[in-house]
Design a protein around this motif. Sequence first.
Motif, PDB file in Angstrom:
ATOM      1  N   GLN A   1      40.927  50.801  34.126  1.00  0.00           N
ATOM      2  CA  GLN A   1      41.021  49.661  33.205  1.00  0.00           C
ATOM      3  C   GLN A   1      40.289  48.430  33.727  1.00  0.00           C
ATOM      4  O   GLN A   1      40.704  47.295  33.465  1.00  0.00           O
ATOM      5  CB  GLN A   1      42.492  49.337  32.906  1.00  0.00           C
ATOM      6  CG  GLN A   1      43.239  50.502  32.263  1.00  0.00           C
ATOM      7  CD  GLN A   1      44.678  50.172  31.960  1.00  0.00           C
ATOM      8  OE1 GLN A   1      45.319  49.383  32.663  1.00  0.00           O
ATOM      9  NE2 GLN A   1      45.222  50.774  30.911  1.00  0.00           N
ATOM     10  N   VAL A   2      39.193  48.626  34.433  1.00  0.00           N
ATOM     11  CA  VAL A   2      38.367  47.524  34.917  1.00  0.00           C
ATOM     12  C   VAL A   2      36.992  47.639  34.267  1.00  0.00           C
ATOM     13  O   VAL A   2      36.391  48.718  34.277  1.00  0.00           O
ATOM     14  CB  VAL A   2      38.247  47.551  36.453  1.00  0.00           C
ATOM     15  CG1 VAL A   2      37.227  46.526  36.940  1.00  0.00           C
ATOM     16  CG2 VAL A   2      39.606  47.274  37.086  1.00  0.00           C
ATOM     17  N   ASP A   3      36.514  46.533  33.706  1.00  0.00           N
ATOM     18  CA  ASP A   3      35.231  46.543  33.020  1.00  0.00           C
ATOM     19  C   ASP A   3      34.121  46.079  33.959  1.00  0.00           C
ATOM     20  O   ASP A   3      34.309  45.969  35.171  1.00  0.00           O
ATOM     21  CB  ASP A   3      35.286  45.691  31.745  1.00  0.00           C
ATOM     22  CG  ASP A   3      35.567  44.214  32.031  1.00  0.00           C
ATOM     23  OD1 ASP A   3      35.546  43.796  33.209  1.00  0.00           O
ATOM     24  OD2 ASP A   3      35.822  43.473  31.058  1.00  0.00           O
ATOM     25  N   HIS A   4      32.955  45.799  33.401  1.00  0.00           N
ATOM     26  CA  HIS A   4      31.790  45.479  34.232  1.00  0.00           C
ATOM     27  C   HIS A   4      31.982  44.186  35.021  1.00  0.00           C
ATOM     28  O   HIS A   4      31.566  44.078  36.173  1.00  0.00           O
ATOM     29  CB  HIS A   4      30.541  45.364  33.352  1.00  0.00           C
ATOM     30  CG  HIS A   4      29.277  45.205  34.129  1.00  0.00           C
ATOM     31  ND1 HIS A   4      28.813  46.171  35.013  1.00  0.00           N
ATOM     32  CD2 HIS A   4      28.368  44.193  34.163  1.00  0.00           C
ATOM     33  CE1 HIS A   4      27.686  45.759  35.551  1.00  0.00           C
ATOM     34  NE2 HIS A   4      27.392  44.569  35.060  1.00  0.00           N
TER      35      HIS A   4
ATOM     36  N   GLY B   1      34.413  50.180  37.678  1.00  0.00           N
ATOM     37  CA  GLY B   1      35.580  50.321  36.817  1.00  0.00           C
ATOM     38  C   GLY B   1      35.371  51.398  35.780  1.00  0.00           C
ATOM     39  O   GLY B   1      34.245  51.586  35.290  1.00  0.00           O
ATOM     40  N   ASP B   2      36.438  52.079  35.407  1.00  0.00           N
ATOM     41  CA  ASP B   2      36.275  53.157  34.432  1.00  0.00           C
ATOM     42  C   ASP B   2      36.090  52.648  33.008  1.00  0.00           C
ATOM     43  O   ASP B   2      35.761  53.413  32.101  1.00  0.00           O
ATOM     44  CB  ASP B   2      37.440  54.150  34.506  1.00  0.00           C
ATOM     45  CG  ASP B   2      38.766  53.567  34.020  1.00  0.00           C
ATOM     46  OD1 ASP B   2      38.834  52.376  33.657  1.00  0.00           O
ATOM     47  OD2 ASP B   2      39.769  54.323  34.011  1.00  0.00           O
TER      48      ASP B   2
ATOM     49  N   GLY C   1      28.320  48.276  46.964  1.00  0.00           N
ATOM     50  CA  GLY C   1      27.790  48.079  45.616  1.00  0.00           C
ATOM     51  C   GLY C   1      28.917  47.972  44.606  1.00  0.00           C
ATOM     52  O   GLY C   1      29.788  48.839  44.544  1.00  0.00           O
ATOM     53  N   LEU C   2      28.891  46.908  43.815  1.00  0.00           N
ATOM     54  CA  LEU C   2      29.910  46.669  42.794  1.00  0.00           C
ATOM     55  C   LEU C   2      29.280  46.846  41.414  1.00  0.00           C
ATOM     56  O   LEU C   2      28.404  46.066  41.027  1.00  0.00           O
ATOM     57  CB  LEU C   2      30.484  45.257  42.933  1.00  0.00           C
ATOM     58  CG  LEU C   2      31.025  44.861  44.314  1.00  0.00           C
ATOM     59  CD1 LEU C   2      31.485  43.409  44.299  1.00  0.00           C
ATOM     60  CD2 LEU C   2      32.148  45.789  44.751  1.00  0.00           C
TER      61      LEU C   2
ATOM     62  N   PRO D   1      34.925  43.677  38.861  1.00  0.00           N
ATOM     63  CA  PRO D   1      34.800  43.644  40.314  1.00  0.00           C
ATOM     64  C   PRO D   1      34.484  42.263  40.877  1.00  0.00           C
ATOM     65  O   PRO D   1      34.919  41.935  41.983  1.00  0.00           O
ATOM     66  CB  PRO D   1      33.663  44.635  40.581  1.00  0.00           C
ATOM     67  CG  PRO D   1      33.769  45.622  39.463  1.00  0.00           C
ATOM     68  CD  PRO D   1      34.147  44.783  38.266  1.00  0.00           C
ATOM     69  N   VAL D   2      33.752  41.443  40.141  1.00  0.00           N
ATOM     70  CA  VAL D   2      33.497  40.075  40.598  1.00  0.00           C
ATOM     71  C   VAL D   2      34.655  39.166  40.239  1.00  0.00           C
ATOM     72  O   VAL D   2      35.074  38.324  41.039  1.00  0.00           O
ATOM     73  CB  VAL D   2      32.179  39.539  40.002  1.00  0.00           C
ATOM     74  CG1 VAL D   2      32.048  38.044  40.212  1.00  0.00           C
ATOM     75  CG2 VAL D   2      30.999  40.240  40.653  1.00  0.00           C
TER      76      VAL D   2
END
Length: 307
Positions: A264-267, A232-233, A186-187, A270-271
């Motif tokens: 430092q990764v947003d919604h 991501g946080d 799940g991402l 991940p894609v």
Amino acid sequence: MGWIGWTATIVLVLVVALLGAWRYAHATGAVGLLEWADRTIGTTQGTAVAASGVAFGDDPAQRLDIIAPNTPGPHPVIVFFHGGGWHSGRPEDYRFVGRTFARAGYVVVLPGYRLGPEGIYPRMLEDGAAALAWTNAEIARFGGDPRQVILMGHSAGAHTATMLGLERQWLGQQGLPDGFVKAVVGLAGPYDFHPFTSDSARNAFGHVRDPAATQPITFVRGDAPPMLLLTGDADTTVKPRNSRVLAKALTDAGARAELVILPQVDHAGPVLKLARPFARDTRVRDAALGFLDTLPEASVPVQAEMR
């Protein structure tokens, strides 16, 4: 500035422009821009569109694409459910995800599902289960192994993937046995999001008398398939809390769950990181493949890997 310097500058400008286009595309649902960028800057080498627009049901939305490695099978299968807030998205716009994992030796199925007014709960789950039934019956024709099926999804698609992995009724309605799903990735998914605070969630689930029935966390069980929950946080759309609480609930119940929270990764991140040229950041790909490598029933044999 020499030729090399000009080339580097042009590439940098193009990358920045594509990044901006992706942010806009994700915000507006036009993810096809990212698919175009992946094909333009990346490569399709080693992969093929094995099928496009294949019907797995009577509704026009019930269509799927298949991306496969250019090597003999059988290969393990990833069924990837796209995001889009249950109101937008097309499977063909996510072929870049298929290419990323096909290069690693997986056949990737990209199902569509009913969206918007036609796609309220539980139709996304019914459509997802129907796509899995089709996969079980037909994927061998495309080089896939129906005994090695992994579910993956981003955002709303991660909700579908985890629900199908946890709540037995949906696969049971399609005649699929317990244990059919070998793993779930799940991402940035919503797993414990009631009360509904967004329009997309209210539109998709607000009519349900028992909101708990819509929540993956409700169906945690000790014999759940192994799950990787990555987020991501900096995700303010689907808070990282969703992944944290589901991972803890699963491990407390005795199931295997791995939690990865990327700084430092947003919604969208991940894609985004599964498409070139942004795949230079390999954290998402490496986490997914590393997790699957630890599961004999969901991994690619070493001699078949193309990593």
